[in-house]
Write a protein that holds these residues in place. Structure first.
Motif, short mmCIF file in Angstrom:
data_model
loop_
_atom_site.label_atom_id
_atom_site.label_comp_id
_atom_site.label_asym_id
_atom_site.label_seq_id
_atom_site.Cartn_x
_atom_site.Cartn_y
_atom_site.Cartn_z
N THR A 173 -1.39 -3.42 -4.16
CA THR A 173 -2.22 -2.26 -4.48
C THR A 173 -1.52 -1.23 -5.37
N THR A 174 -0.36 -1.58 -5.92
CA THR A 174 0.25 -0.65 -6.88
C THR A 174 -0.58 -0.62 -8.17
N LEU A 175 -1.14 -1.78 -8.54
CA LEU A 175 -2.09 -1.88 -9.65
C LEU A 175 -1.66 -1.08 -10.88
N ASP A 176 -0.56 -1.50 -11.46
CA ASP A 176 -0.03 -0.82 -12.65
C ASP A 176 -0.91 -1.12 -13.88
N ASN A 177 -0.72 -0.34 -14.91
CA ASN A 177 -1.36 -0.53 -16.22
C ASN A 177 -2.89 -0.45 -16.17
N LEU A 178 -3.41 0.43 -15.32
CA LEU A 178 -4.87 0.64 -15.30
C LEU A 178 -5.24 1.67 -16.37
N ASP A 179 -6.42 1.48 -16.98
CA ASP A 179 -6.84 2.46 -17.99
C ASP A 179 -7.82 3.48 -17.40
N PHE A 180 -7.79 3.64 -16.09
CA PHE A 180 -8.60 4.65 -15.42
C PHE A 180 -7.87 5.06 -14.14
N LYS A 181 -8.23 6.22 -13.61
CA LYS A 181 -7.53 6.76 -12.45
C LYS A 181 -8.38 6.55 -11.20
N LEU A 182 -7.72 6.12 -10.11
CA LEU A 182 -8.41 5.92 -8.84
C LEU A 182 -8.30 7.16 -7.97
N LYS A 183 -9.35 7.51 -7.27
CA LYS A 183 -9.33 8.67 -6.37
C LYS A 183 -8.49 8.34 -5.14
N ASP A 184 -7.95 9.37 -4.51
CA ASP A 184 -7.05 9.18 -3.36
C ASP A 184 -7.74 8.50 -2.19
N ASP A 185 -9.01 8.89 -1.89
CA ASP A 185 -9.70 8.28 -0.75
C ASP A 185 -10.01 6.80 -1.02
N HIS A 186 -10.21 6.46 -2.29
CA HIS A 186 -10.41 5.07 -2.69
C HIS A 186 -9.11 4.29 -2.53
N LYS A 187 -8.00 4.87 -3.01
CA LYS A 187 -6.69 4.23 -2.90
C LYS A 187 -6.33 3.95 -1.44
N ALA A 188 -6.69 4.88 -0.56
CA ALA A 188 -6.32 4.76 0.86
C ALA A 188 -6.95 3.53 1.51
N GLN A 189 -8.07 3.07 0.97
CA GLN A 189 -8.75 1.91 1.55
C GLN A 189 -8.19 0.58 1.05
N LEU A 190 -7.55 0.60 -0.12
CA LEU A 190 -7.08 -0.64 -0.73
C LEU A 190 -6.00 -1.32 0.10
N GLN A 191 -5.92 -2.63 -0.05
CA GLN A 191 -4.97 -3.42 0.74
C GLN A 191 -4.42 -4.57 -0.09
N ASP A 192 -3.12 -4.86 0.08
CA ASP A 192 -2.54 -6.05 -0.55
C ASP A 192 -3.32 -7.28 -0.10
N MET A 193 -3.50 -8.23 -1.01
CA MET A 193 -4.33 -9.39 -0.69
C MET A 193 -3.74 -10.70 -1.17
N ARG A 194 -3.99 -11.73 -0.38
CA ARG A 194 -3.83 -13.11 -0.83
C ARG A 194 -5.24 -13.60 -1.13
N ILE A 195 -5.53 -13.88 -2.37
CA ILE A 195 -6.89 -14.29 -2.74
C ILE A 195 -6.96 -15.82 -2.76
N TYR A 196 -7.82 -16.38 -1.95
CA TYR A 196 -7.97 -17.83 -1.83
C TYR A 196 -9.41 -18.16 -1.48
N ALA A 197 -9.81 -19.40 -1.71
CA ALA A 197 -11.18 -19.82 -1.39
C ALA A 197 -11.41 -19.65 0.11
N GLY A 198 -12.51 -19.00 0.45
CA GLY A 198 -12.84 -18.76 1.85
C GLY A 198 -12.54 -17.34 2.31
N LEU A 199 -11.83 -16.56 1.50
CA LEU A 199 -11.50 -15.19 1.89
C LEU A 199 -12.76 -14.32 1.91
N PRO A 200 -13.08 -13.68 3.05
CA PRO A 200 -14.23 -12.77 3.09
C PRO A 200 -13.85 -11.42 2.48
N LEU A 201 -14.80 -10.81 1.78
CA LEU A 201 -14.54 -9.55 1.08
C LEU A 201 -15.66 -8.55 1.35
#
Length: 199
Positions: free
Chosen positions: A95-123
């Motif tokens: 969730t460090t998400l470097d090199n973004l061309d837009f800014k994320l709000k703090d309350d949005h950032k607080a919800q983000l989580q590191d992920m392993r993305i694989y087939a079958g992952l619920p989102l």
């Protein structure tokens, strides 16, 4: 005692509704009767409380989906479930998400989580795409649920489907901004959802 009137006999209810609605099936209770009975015993038998709590197998009782009070617990449960999954193909994102061309709000950032993305992952989608960037054309709805169907690590292309089996393509970075893992969700984010599985 003055309020102990059967629900269906209330005059105001009969005036408002032509048909009465009843809860006919409770997935939480019927999913594991022994577990529910032990929970009742914790309340009804204070002297045996400690022994009953020790005997509960909480991991076995939450097989498919968990509802949490806080984001901290939600993240911990999701991390545990992702670590248990043995994926053949996956993309790991943080969730460090470097090199973004837009800014994320703090309350949005607080919800983000590191992920392993694989087939079958619920989102679960946690924000309307256009609230993040006007460049986003994704038709996702906040709090909508999805499942990862395929992961193309070479082209950084992830295929996801919603509950109607509509298919969408998204990059891993955009997925990390718009979605969180959904083995567990908070009470707040689950409002209005119909659960058709054990939780």
């Amino acid at each position: 005692e003055q309020y102990a009137i059967p629900f269906t006999d209330l005059k105001i209810v009969n005036e408002i509704f032509e048909t009465h609605i009843e809860l006919t099936y409770n997935y939480r209770t019927n999913g594991d009767v022994e577990f529910v009975n032990k929970c009742k015993d914790i309340h009804d038998k204070p002297d045996e409380r400690k022994a009953i709590i020790k005997s509960l197998n909480l991991n076995a009782s939450i097989e498919e989906f968990a509802i949490c009070r806080t984001n901290r617990v939600r993240k911990a449960f999701n991390e545990k479930k992702m670590n248990e999954y043995n994926a053949q193909v996956e993309i790991v994102i943080n969730t460090t998400l470097d090199n973004l061309d837009f800014k994320l709000k703090d309350d949005h950032k607080a919800q983000l989580q590191d992920m392993r993305i694989y087939a079958g992952l619920p989102l679960q989608c946690i924000i309307k795409p256009k609230e993040v960037s006007k460049k986003f054309k994704y038709p996702f709805i906040k709090r909508q649920f999805f499942t990862v169907r395929a992961v193309d690590t070479i082209n950084d292309n992830i295929t996801i489907t919603n509950e109607n089996n509509d298919e969408f393509k998204i990059t891993s970075k955009h997925l990390a901004i718009l979605f969180i893992p959904a083995y567990a969700c908070t009470i707040h984010s689950i409002q209005g959802k119909t659960l058709s599985k054990r939780y």
